[in-house]
Write a protein that holds these residues in place. Structure first.
Motif, PDB file in Angstrom:
ATOM      1  N   UNK A  32       8.205 -32.921  60.972  1.00 42.13           N
ATOM      2  CA  UNK A  32       9.294 -33.888  60.868  1.00 42.13           C
ATOM      3  C   UNK A  32       9.460 -34.378  59.428  1.00 42.13           C
ATOM      4  N   UNK A  33      10.724 -34.601  59.033  1.00 43.91           N
ATOM      5  CA  UNK A  33      11.041 -35.341  57.820  1.00 43.91           C
ATOM      6  C   UNK A  33      11.650 -36.667  58.255  1.00 43.91           C
ATOM      7  N   UNK A  34      11.011 -37.764  57.865  1.00 45.52           N
ATOM      8  CA  UNK A  34      11.489 -39.102  58.220  1.00 45.52           C
ATOM      9  C   UNK A  34      12.317 -39.640  57.057  1.00 45.52           C
ATOM     10  N   UNK A  35      13.594 -39.928  57.322  1.00 44.15           N
ATOM     11  CA  UNK A  35      14.504 -40.350  56.263  1.00 44.15           C
ATOM     12  C   UNK A  35      14.475 -41.854  55.975  1.00 44.15           C
ATOM     13  N   UNK A  36      13.584 -42.591  56.653  1.00 43.05           N
ATOM     14  CA  UNK A  36      13.386 -43.997  56.270  1.00 43.05           C
ATOM     15  C   UNK A  36      12.030 -44.476  56.746  1.00 43.05           C
ATOM     16  N   UNK A  37      11.109 -44.581  55.801  1.00 40.30           N
ATOM     17  CA  UNK A  37       9.747 -45.014  56.102  1.00 40.30           C
ATOM     18  C   UNK A  37       9.269 -45.838  54.916  1.00 40.30           C
ATOM     19  N   UNK A  38       8.325 -46.736  55.170  1.00 38.48           N
ATOM     20  CA  UNK A  38       7.787 -47.555  54.091  1.00 38.48           C
ATOM     21  C   UNK A  38       6.281 -47.559  54.097  1.00 38.48           C
ATOM     22  N   UNK A  39       5.707 -47.889  52.948  1.00 35.47           N
ATOM     23  CA  UNK A  39       4.269 -48.100  52.821  1.00 35.47           C
ATOM     24  C   UNK A  39       4.053 -49.591  52.615  1.00 35.47           C
ATOM     25  N   UNK A  94       0.502 -38.320  59.935  1.00 38.63           N
ATOM     26  CA  UNK A  94      -0.167 -37.149  60.511  1.00 38.63           C
ATOM     27  C   UNK A  94      -0.266 -37.266  62.027  1.00 38.63           C
ATOM     28  N   UNK A  95      -0.518 -38.460  62.495  1.00 37.58           N
ATOM     29  CA  UNK A  95      -0.703 -38.674  63.933  1.00 37.58           C
ATOM     30  C   UNK A  95       0.557 -38.332  64.717  1.00 37.58           C
ATOM     31  N   UNK A  96       1.713 -38.487  64.077  1.00 37.65           N
ATOM     32  CA  UNK A  96       2.973 -38.271  64.779  1.00 37.65           C
ATOM     33  C   UNK A  96       3.761 -37.079  64.247  1.00 37.65           C
ATOM     34  N   UNK A  97       3.108 -36.235  63.468  1.00 39.11           N
ATOM     35  CA  UNK A  97       3.735 -34.987  63.047  1.00 39.11           C
ATOM     36  C   UNK A  97       4.780 -35.126  61.958  1.00 39.11           C
ATOM     37  N   UNK A  98       4.696 -36.191  61.158  1.00 38.30           N
ATOM     38  CA  UNK A  98       5.640 -36.374  60.056  1.00 38.30           C
ATOM     39  C   UNK A  98       5.086 -35.682  58.818  1.00 38.30           C
ATOM     40  N   UNK A  99       5.778 -34.659  58.382  1.00 42.18           N
ATOM     41  CA  UNK A  99       5.328 -33.875  57.236  1.00 42.18           C
ATOM     42  C   UNK A  99       5.666 -34.558  55.919  1.00 42.18           C
ATOM     43  N   UNK A 100       6.895 -35.080  55.823  1.00 38.13           N
ATOM     44  CA  UNK A 100       7.333 -35.777  54.613  1.00 38.13           C
ATOM     45  C   UNK A 100       8.167 -36.990  55.013  1.00 38.13           C
ATOM     46  N   UNK A 101       8.229 -37.966  54.103  1.00 36.32           N
ATOM     47  CA  UNK A 101       9.001 -39.169  54.382  1.00 36.32           C
ATOM     48  C   UNK A 101       9.718 -39.625  53.122  1.00 36.32           C
ATOM     49  N   UNK A 102      10.923 -40.128  53.308  1.00 41.17           N
ATOM     50  CA  UNK A 102      11.704 -40.705  52.221  1.00 41.17           C
ATOM     51  C   UNK A 102      11.359 -42.186  52.121  1.00 41.17           C
ATOM     52  N   UNK A 103      10.912 -42.606  50.936  1.00 48.24           N
ATOM     53  CA  UNK A 103      10.571 -44.012  50.716  1.00 48.24           C
ATOM     54  C   UNK A 103      11.285 -44.507  49.464  1.00 48.24           C
TER      55      UNK A 103
END
Length: 289
Positions: A8-15, A70-79
């Motif tokens: 998955x690529x998540x187009x809105x995630x934060x740290x 990793x737990x939810x299969x997100x390979x990359x995320x846009x932050x």
């Protein structure tokens, strides 16, 4: 049921940077007038969300975020990329292959904002510019003249723009985000890759009409739990819009990844839509290839 083997690529995630995140929306606090928003909410649309996730007791917040991905299969995320933030350097040094950057901006800054975007593109390789029209101080409508330099630069640098559309969650006036304002922008900038954020409600049917009209207009599902995805958007993805609807979460701002991915299993996308929704459309819109 969504496939489990799609990276998955998540187009809105934060740290998250701290357990108390009550100051993250200081930039538009001057627009807030009600006491609940000003003094009781930890995030400006808290009345819309339950069980907002926290990282209580976590020391290594970037590492924890990646482990959640990793737990939810997100390979990359846009932050979001913010000049001078120590988080950006940490993320780039440790997890360069896991994060993609967009740069949040307030177009009221004029040419200084243009210069900052150019620097971020040259130094970091940002893939998008993001704008919250109703959260700018003063507010900036989607088709306002202050937005024109941002759209022009996005075309020049060949990067996308992500713009909040529809009624905003925070208790601020909504007029700058009316979906009809996108029409003029897409007409004048036909090569601009414009990605709608935050639902477009209550004008989601109009958003679909405009996506049919303009090849480079996209819709992301940010800030919506999947069980609340608008029916018009699901129907469009399952028909003529399979290449236009892009997965975006809202972790940790308002939704947990567990809530999002549990809900996703009940979204009635056709089998052929899932890989496009979860990955391929993001790669194309951001030109990750």
């Amino acid at each position: 049921m969504r496939p489990r083997d799609i990276k998955v690529i998540d187009m809105m995630l934060g740290v998250p940077m701290r357990e108390d995140r009550s100051d993250w929306f200081n930039f538009f606090k001057p627009l807030l007038r009600d006491q609940q928003s000003l003094s009781q909410f930890a995030m400006p649309a808290q009345y819309m969300f339950k069980n907002i996730p926290t990282a209580e007791g976590v020391d290594d917040l970037p590492g924890w975020t990646v482990s959640e991905m990793d737990r939810f299969g997100i390979d990359q995320a846009l932050i979001g990329y913010n000049e001078g933030s120590p988080l950006n350097d940490i993320v780039r040094d440790r997890f360069a292959d896991r994060f993609i950057f967009d740069m949040p901006v307030d177009p009221n800054g004029g040419v200084d904002v243009v210069r900052a975007i150019r620097r971020a593109h040259a130094e970091v390789g940002i893939k998008a510019i993001s704008v919250f029209p109703c959260g700018c101080v003063p507010q900036v409508p989607i088709n306002d003249k202050r937005m024109w330099p941002i759209y022009t630069l996005a075309c020049e640098l060949d990067i996308a723009v992500l713009v909040n559309v529809g009624v905003p969650g925070p208790r601020v006036p909504m007029a700058p985000q009316h979906v009809e304002l996108i029409d003029e922008v897409c007409w004048f900038f036909p090569e601009l890759r414009f990605i709608m954020r935050h639902g477009a409600e209550p004008w989601e049917a109009l958003a679909v009409k405009l996506m049919l009209k303009y090849p480079n207009l996209y819709y992301s599902t940010s800030a919506f739990a999947p069980k609340h995805y608008p029916k018009a958007i699901i129907d469009y993805a399952n028909s003529r819009g399979a290449d236009k609807i892009i997965y975006a979460g809202y972790f940790p701002m308002g939704l947990s990844l567990e809530r999002i991915f549990t809900d996703l299993d009940s979204v009635p996308f056709k089998p052929e839509v899932w890989p496009k929704f979860l990955r391929d459309n993001a790669r194309r819109a951001l030109k990750l290839d």
